[in-house]
Design an enzyme around this catalytic site. Sequence first.
Site, PDB file in Angstrom:
ATOM      1  N   TYR A  82      27.652 -19.179  -1.616  1.00  0.00           N
ATOM      2  CA  TYR A  82      28.507 -19.376  -2.785  1.00  0.00           C
ATOM      3  C   TYR A  82      28.465 -18.180  -3.728  1.00  0.00           C
ATOM      4  O   TYR A  82      29.407 -17.950  -4.491  1.00  0.00           O
ATOM      5  CB  TYR A  82      28.092 -20.640  -3.549  1.00  0.00           C
ATOM      6  CG  TYR A  82      28.412 -21.936  -2.831  1.00  0.00           C
ATOM      7  CD1 TYR A  82      28.894 -21.949  -1.533  1.00  0.00           C
ATOM      8  CD2 TYR A  82      28.215 -23.154  -3.456  1.00  0.00           C
ATOM      9  CE1 TYR A  82      29.171 -23.133  -0.879  1.00  0.00           C
ATOM     10  CE2 TYR A  82      28.487 -24.351  -2.812  1.00  0.00           C
ATOM     11  CZ  TYR A  82      28.972 -24.337  -1.519  1.00  0.00           C
ATOM     12  OH  TYR A  82      29.248 -25.512  -0.881  1.00  0.00           O
ATOM     13  N   LYS A  85      18.463 -24.120   9.075  1.00  0.00           N
ATOM     14  CA  LYS A  85      19.065 -23.891  10.393  1.00  0.00           C
ATOM     15  C   LYS A  85      18.383 -22.666  11.000  1.00  0.00           C
ATOM     16  O   LYS A  85      19.004 -21.668  11.374  1.00  0.00           O
ATOM     17  CB  LYS A  85      20.578 -23.691  10.260  1.00  0.00           C
ATOM     18  CG  LYS A  85      21.327 -23.710  11.602  1.00  0.00           C
ATOM     19  CD  LYS A  85      21.232 -25.038  12.315  1.00  0.00           C
ATOM     20  CE  LYS A  85      22.104 -25.002  13.580  1.00  0.00           C
ATOM     21  NZ  LYS A  85      21.848 -26.173  14.450  1.00  0.00           N
ATOM     22  N   ASP A 129      21.698 -30.112  11.037  1.00  0.00           N
ATOM     23  CA  ASP A 129      22.492 -31.051  11.822  1.00  0.00           C
ATOM     24  C   ASP A 129      21.704 -32.333  12.093  1.00  0.00           C
ATOM     25  O   ASP A 129      22.240 -33.447  11.981  1.00  0.00           O
ATOM     26  CB  ASP A 129      22.999 -30.423  13.119  1.00  0.00           C
ATOM     27  CG  ASP A 129      21.998 -29.492  13.779  1.00  0.00           C
ATOM     28  OD1 ASP A 129      20.878 -29.334  13.254  1.00  0.00           O
ATOM     29  OD2 ASP A 129      22.330 -28.921  14.826  1.00  0.00           O
ATOM     30  N   ASP A 143      24.917 -28.944  -0.773  1.00  0.00           N
ATOM     31  CA  ASP A 143      26.206 -29.434  -1.266  1.00  0.00           C
ATOM     32  C   ASP A 143      26.738 -30.516  -0.338  1.00  0.00           C
ATOM     33  O   ASP A 143      27.166 -31.594  -0.772  1.00  0.00           O
ATOM     34  CB  ASP A 143      27.186 -28.261  -1.354  1.00  0.00           C
ATOM     35  CG  ASP A 143      28.438 -28.598  -2.153  1.00  0.00           C
ATOM     36  OD1 ASP A 143      28.548 -29.734  -2.655  1.00  0.00           O
ATOM     37  OD2 ASP A 143      29.307 -27.728  -2.261  1.00  0.00           O
ATOM     38  N   ASP A 172      26.610 -34.972  -0.869  1.00  0.00           N
ATOM     39  CA  ASP A 172      27.823 -35.793  -0.834  1.00  0.00           C
ATOM     40  C   ASP A 172      27.701 -36.884   0.226  1.00  0.00           C
ATOM     41  O   ASP A 172      28.160 -38.015   0.036  1.00  0.00           O
ATOM     42  CB  ASP A 172      29.058 -34.929  -0.550  1.00  0.00           C
ATOM     43  CG  ASP A 172      29.582 -34.236  -1.797  1.00  0.00           C
ATOM     44  OD1 ASP A 172      28.965 -34.410  -2.866  1.00  0.00           O
ATOM     45  OD2 ASP A 172      30.587 -33.522  -1.704  1.00  0.00           O
TER      46      ASP A 172
END
Length: 353
Positions: A142, A187, A219, A243, A247
Amino acid sequence: MNLNIAVLPGDGIGPEIMKQGVAVLEAIAKKFNHQFSYKEALAGAHAIDAVGDPFPEETFKTCMDADAVLFAAVGDPRFDNDPTAKVRPEQGLLAMRKKLGLFANVRPVATFDCLLHKSPLKDELIKGADFVVIRELTGGMYFGEKYQDNDKAYDTDIYSRPEIERILKVAFEFAMKRNKHLTVVDKANVLASSRLWRQIAKEMEPQYPEVTTDYMFIDNASMRVLTEPRFFDVIVTENTFGDILTDETSCITGSMGLQPSASLGEHTPLFEPVHGSWPQAAGKNLANPIAQILSAAMLLEHFGLKEEGALIRKAVDASLDADVRTPEIQVEGGKHYGTTEVGAWIVDYIEKA
């Protein structure tokens, strides 16, 4: 206690839910003999319309001068539907995090027994789930170097050792205060930045020998958050993964309208609901104010006002048990309550407690 609070209603449903959050704070102040003062400031699309900047310098100054920031949401479809827009409301959110040094986002995830049926997940999976996601907030893709032309684009996922160490320190310390279990989500099998995260986390483990630390690829974590949510106590992860993961946790609570958060760092702490601005519902008295109200509870608890925060939580629980709920979480055939009515009921409960 005296607290100066910067109030940033933002866009869409923001002003409606913010009104209820402030009303609850005022009820608490009156009941416990505190003095809270508020200064409202522009952010998001409203700020772009007014001064051309989604996080104006005057708003930044207001935040820096305050003890805490109570924030609602930013976002407007005018900008979402225009990929050529040079200035966007969300840029104000990123600028606010960066300029205030808000590198640690703390999002509690917990279920309400009376709302288990609102989750798309089975009751037996989610009942009793109670964990915290700590998301790094000012690094990664970001904020990394960006490029875009008609044929190529990239975002750089860059992290430095000091950035990783400070967010891991927050996470380990949260784990020490809870059930002493930390899950580092990355990851590392693919990304170099994740391998550095894992390396540093392993280096820091001996500093917190009481904490059980495990590691999980994003994942796998995204699956297990939904299939084994009670496994987790504290999760820490980088900006982009956090992020998405936070959610996803709305599937556990049954509504994003129930989830508060805190953003902590170098300067003024900020407290906000995790949901967006829901512009389609603006002005319709439909939005759930509970996440905003619980964000106010987190604000008070941050300053050591535990009894005050507990009363807000008790009032919220009572409202849900009494089926005083906005439409998205109301029981079938239940009475209609809007944003204003839910907020007023909670304020009344606090006043009478």
